[in-house]
Design a protein around this motif. Structure first.
Motif, PDB file in Angstrom:
ATOM      1  N   SER A 171      33.626 -45.044   3.620  1.00  0.00           N
ATOM      2  CA  SER A 171      33.231 -43.686   4.002  1.00  0.00           C
ATOM      3  C   SER A 171      31.883 -43.391   3.363  1.00  0.00           C
ATOM      4  O   SER A 171      31.472 -44.051   2.404  1.00  0.00           O
TER       5      SER A 171
ATOM      6  N   GLN B 167      31.210 -40.938   1.518  1.00  0.00           N
ATOM      7  CA  GLN B 167      31.469 -40.529   0.141  1.00  0.00           C
ATOM      8  C   GLN B 167      31.654 -41.747  -0.763  1.00  0.00           C
ATOM      9  O   GLN B 167      31.164 -41.778  -1.886  1.00  0.00           O
ATOM     10  N   GLU B 168      32.375 -42.752  -0.274  1.00  0.00           N
ATOM     11  CA  GLU B 168      32.549 -43.987  -1.049  1.00  0.00           C
ATOM     12  C   GLU B 168      31.206 -44.685  -1.223  1.00  0.00           C
ATOM     13  O   GLU B 168      30.895 -45.217  -2.295  1.00  0.00           O
ATOM     14  N   CYS B 169      30.412 -44.669  -0.183  1.00  0.00           N
ATOM     15  CA  CYS B 169      29.084 -45.275  -0.247  1.00  0.00           C
ATOM     16  C   CYS B 169      28.196 -44.537  -1.242  1.00  0.00           C
ATOM     17  O   CYS B 169      27.541 -45.153  -2.073  1.00  0.00           O
ATOM     18  N   TYR B 170      28.178 -43.213  -1.179  1.00  0.00           N
ATOM     19  CA  TYR B 170      27.345 -42.416  -2.084  1.00  0.00           C
ATOM     20  C   TYR B 170      27.703 -42.676  -3.539  1.00  0.00           C
ATOM     21  O   TYR B 170      26.847 -42.600  -4.416  1.00  0.00           O
ATOM     22  N   ALA B 171      28.958 -42.983  -3.821  1.00  0.00           N
ATOM     23  CA  ALA B 171      29.405 -43.216  -5.190  1.00  0.00           C
ATOM     24  C   ALA B 171      28.801 -44.487  -5.801  1.00  0.00           C
ATOM     25  O   ALA B 171      28.813 -44.650  -7.014  1.00  0.00           O
TER      26      ALA B 171
ATOM     27  N   LYS C  88      20.982 -39.883  -5.774  1.00  0.00           N
ATOM     28  CA  LYS C  88      21.610 -39.369  -4.550  1.00  0.00           C
ATOM     29  C   LYS C  88      20.713 -39.457  -3.324  1.00  0.00           C
ATOM     30  O   LYS C  88      21.195 -39.653  -2.214  1.00  0.00           O
TER      31      LYS C  88
ATOM     32  N   GLU D 272      21.811 -41.466  -0.051  1.00  0.00           N
ATOM     33  CA  GLU D 272      21.835 -40.892   1.294  1.00  0.00           C
ATOM     34  C   GLU D 272      21.064 -41.763   2.277  1.00  0.00           C
ATOM     35  O   GLU D 272      21.541 -42.062   3.370  1.00  0.00           O
TER      36      GLU D 272
ATOM     37  N   CYS E 271      23.070 -45.202   2.699  1.00  0.00           N
ATOM     38  CA  CYS E 271      24.358 -45.049   3.370  1.00  0.00           C
ATOM     39  C   CYS E 271      24.191 -44.670   4.840  1.00  0.00           C
ATOM     40  O   CYS E 271      24.915 -45.167   5.699  1.00  0.00           O
TER      41      CYS E 271
ATOM     42  N   GLY F  77      30.206 -41.451  10.013  1.00  0.00           N
ATOM     43  CA  GLY F  77      30.663 -41.170   8.655  1.00  0.00           C
ATOM     44  C   GLY F  77      31.344 -42.337   7.969  1.00  0.00           C
ATOM     45  O   GLY F  77      31.807 -42.205   6.839  1.00  0.00           O
ATOM     46  N   TYR F  78      31.394 -43.492   8.631  1.00  0.00           N
ATOM     47  CA  TYR F  78      32.023 -44.679   8.072  1.00  0.00           C
ATOM     48  C   TYR F  78      31.150 -45.897   8.317  1.00  0.00           C
ATOM     49  O   TYR F  78      30.529 -46.023   9.378  1.00  0.00           O
TER      50      TYR F  78
END
Length: 86
Positions: free
Chosen positions: A43, A45-49, A54, A58, A61, A70-71
């Protein structure tokens, strides 16, 4: 480690574009450490982590999420990897 694989994990190839098999293995390596819900895709969000920066997260990702859903899937990773090697 996943950030390195995402941005330059294609280094498996010695000056030659990676095979699909190597690229898929690189994606599996990313998933093993970053796919927290173990659904087989990354996801955003998982990628951003993966990144502390940041803005860089962004940018990277969104690149790998080729269809913008989004995936990041294995197919998208292979497709985008090939684009990088052109």
């Amino acid at each position: 480690a996943a950030a390195i694989v995402l941005t330059s994990g294609l280094a498996n190839a010695q000056g030659v574009g990676p095979s699909d098999a190597r690229t898929k293995e690189a994606f599996k390596t990313i998933l093993s450490s970053a796919d927290t819900n173990k659904d087989g895709k990354l996801s955003l969000q998982e990628c951003y982590a993966i990144w502390k920066d940041k803005k860089l997260a962004e940018k990277n990702c969104k690149y790998w999420d080729a269809n913008g859903d989004g995936y990041i899937t294995e197919d998208e990773y292979v497709k985008q990897s090939k684009k990088l090697m052109k």
